[in-house]
Design an enzyme around this catalytic site. Structure first.
Site, PDB file in Angstrom:
ATOM      1  N   HIS A  12       2.742  -5.144   6.819  1.00 17.70           N
ATOM      2  CA  HIS A  12       2.138  -5.532   5.531  1.00 17.70           C
ATOM      3  C   HIS A  12       2.808  -4.795   4.365  1.00 17.70           C
ATOM      4  CE1 HIS A  12      -1.191  -2.315   6.498  1.00 17.70           C
ATOM      5  NE2 HIS A  12      -0.237  -1.742   5.788  1.00 17.70           N
ATOM      6  N   HIS A  59      -5.803   0.974   1.278  1.00 18.23           N
ATOM      7  CA  HIS A  59      -4.917   2.014   0.749  1.00 18.23           C
ATOM      8  C   HIS A  59      -5.550   2.627  -0.507  1.00 18.23           C
ATOM      9  CE1 HIS A  59      -2.371  -0.657   3.175  1.00 18.23           C
ATOM     10  NE2 HIS A  59      -1.573   0.383   3.364  1.00 18.23           N
ATOM     11  N   HIS A 193       7.695   3.771  10.655  1.00 16.66           N
ATOM     12  CA  HIS A 193       8.086   4.237   9.332  1.00 16.66           C
ATOM     13  C   HIS A 193       7.284   5.478   8.959  1.00 16.66           C
ATOM     14  CE1 HIS A 193       4.548   1.802   8.325  1.00 16.66           C
ATOM     15  NE2 HIS A 193       4.590   2.158   7.058  1.00 16.66           N
ATOM     16  N   GLU A 240      -0.406   2.788  12.011  1.00 18.82           N
ATOM     17  CA  GLU A 240      -1.002   1.484  11.693  1.00 18.82           C
ATOM     18  C   GLU A 240      -0.932   0.506  12.870  1.00 18.82           C
ATOM     19  OE1 GLU A 240      -0.046   1.425   6.872  1.00 18.82           O
ATOM     20  OE2 GLU A 240       1.304   0.402   8.266  1.00 18.82           O
TER      21      GLU A 240
END
Length: 282
Positions: A12, A59, A193, A240
């Site tokens: 995303h 977030h 990441h 995630e």
């Protein structure tokens, strides 16, 4: 009866949404990425879900470090794109399905998952970018969405196995809903990441490809991944990927892999996408 007909996992990455919104999808950097989305868009159009459950993380848009529920179901009729500091993203509002969402809430709590419930909640790029990945830039999203927000930001996060078991419970809950609905489940986030610290910009393609392989071949191995292993192998934001396991758990024993796409770099992230069909092959 309602039934889960398909599932998917996708990154995303906020820069993907920004590229689409700014008309940059056709430039040299983004063109191969958006070309990789096209088969996924054709796939979901063929699936034609009546509703999608999208598993994502907030977030700091709807929640904060002062209030961070582990699992939150969105029960509202409508969810607005969040303002993440530069105005609301100029995409359609997300229509909900409060009837199915309330049924999921009741059944999941009955199975001893302590779900938070949101009657009002803005949704940020964690949810709207996956919609853009699968649906492009329509005037209205082609199906309603039930948001399921998972805490992957603040320790302690739920375990990979807990997320898998939540997905299995979602599968049972959907099957017990009386209305005839075609339901898709989409897990979001990842892949490998890290955005800060000495390992900022890290990338682990070997881990990513093994994760994609075992979503099909050995999801129970993935359910056994602990937090330390996930962070070590996939980076702090690679955590995630536990949200993809909610999706995978909801699909049952034998979904068929329909499509896979992997690309690096997309912004400073490894981008992954996988799609599964749950209906009998035609």
């Amino acid at each position: 009866m309602a039934r889960i007909v398909a599932g998917a996992g996708t990154s995303h990455i906020p820069a993907v949404g920004a590229a689409l919104d700014r008309g940059e999808a056709g430039n040299d950097y983004w063109r191969p990425i958006f070309a990789g989305f096209e088969p996924a868009r054709e796939w979901i159009a063929g699936v034609a879900p009546d509703v999608a459950i999208i598993v994502y993380n907030d977030h700091a848009s709807a929640f904060s470090l002062e209030l961070t529920p582990t699992f939150t179901l969105g029960l509202a009729d409508r969810f607005l794109p969040a303002d993440q500091g530069y105005g609301r993203r100029k995409v359609p509002a997300v229509e909900g399905n409060p009837e199915l969402a309330t049924h999921l809430l009741e059944r999941l709590v009955a199975e001893e998952f302590d779900m938070a419930q949101a009657l009002e909640m803005d949704v940020d790029h964690g949810l709207t970018v996956p919609l853009s990945v699968f649906c492009g830039a329509p005037d209205a999203w082609p199906f309603p969405v039930i948001p399921l927000a998972v805490n992957v930001i603040k320790y302690p996060q739920p375990t990979a196995r807990r997320c898998m078991r939540l997905g299995e419970a979602i599968g049972r809950a959907v099957a017990s809903f009386g209305e005839d609905l075609r339901v898709a489940v989409i897990g979001t986030g990842g892949m490998s990441h890290q955005l800060q610290g000495e390992r900022a910009g890290m990338w682990n393609p070997e881990f990513d490809h093994a994760f994609l392989d075992d979503l099909t071949a050995d999801p129970e191995r993935l359910a056994g991944l602990d937090h330390v292993s996930l962070v070590r192998e996939a980076g702090s934001e690679g955590m995630e990927l536990i949200m993809w396991l909610v999706m995978r758990g909801a699909l049952g024993d034998a979904p068929r892999e329909a499509y896979r796409f992997y690309h690096y770099p997309a912004s400073n992230t490894a981008l992954g996408l996988i799609a599964f069909d749950c209906e009998p092959a035609k």
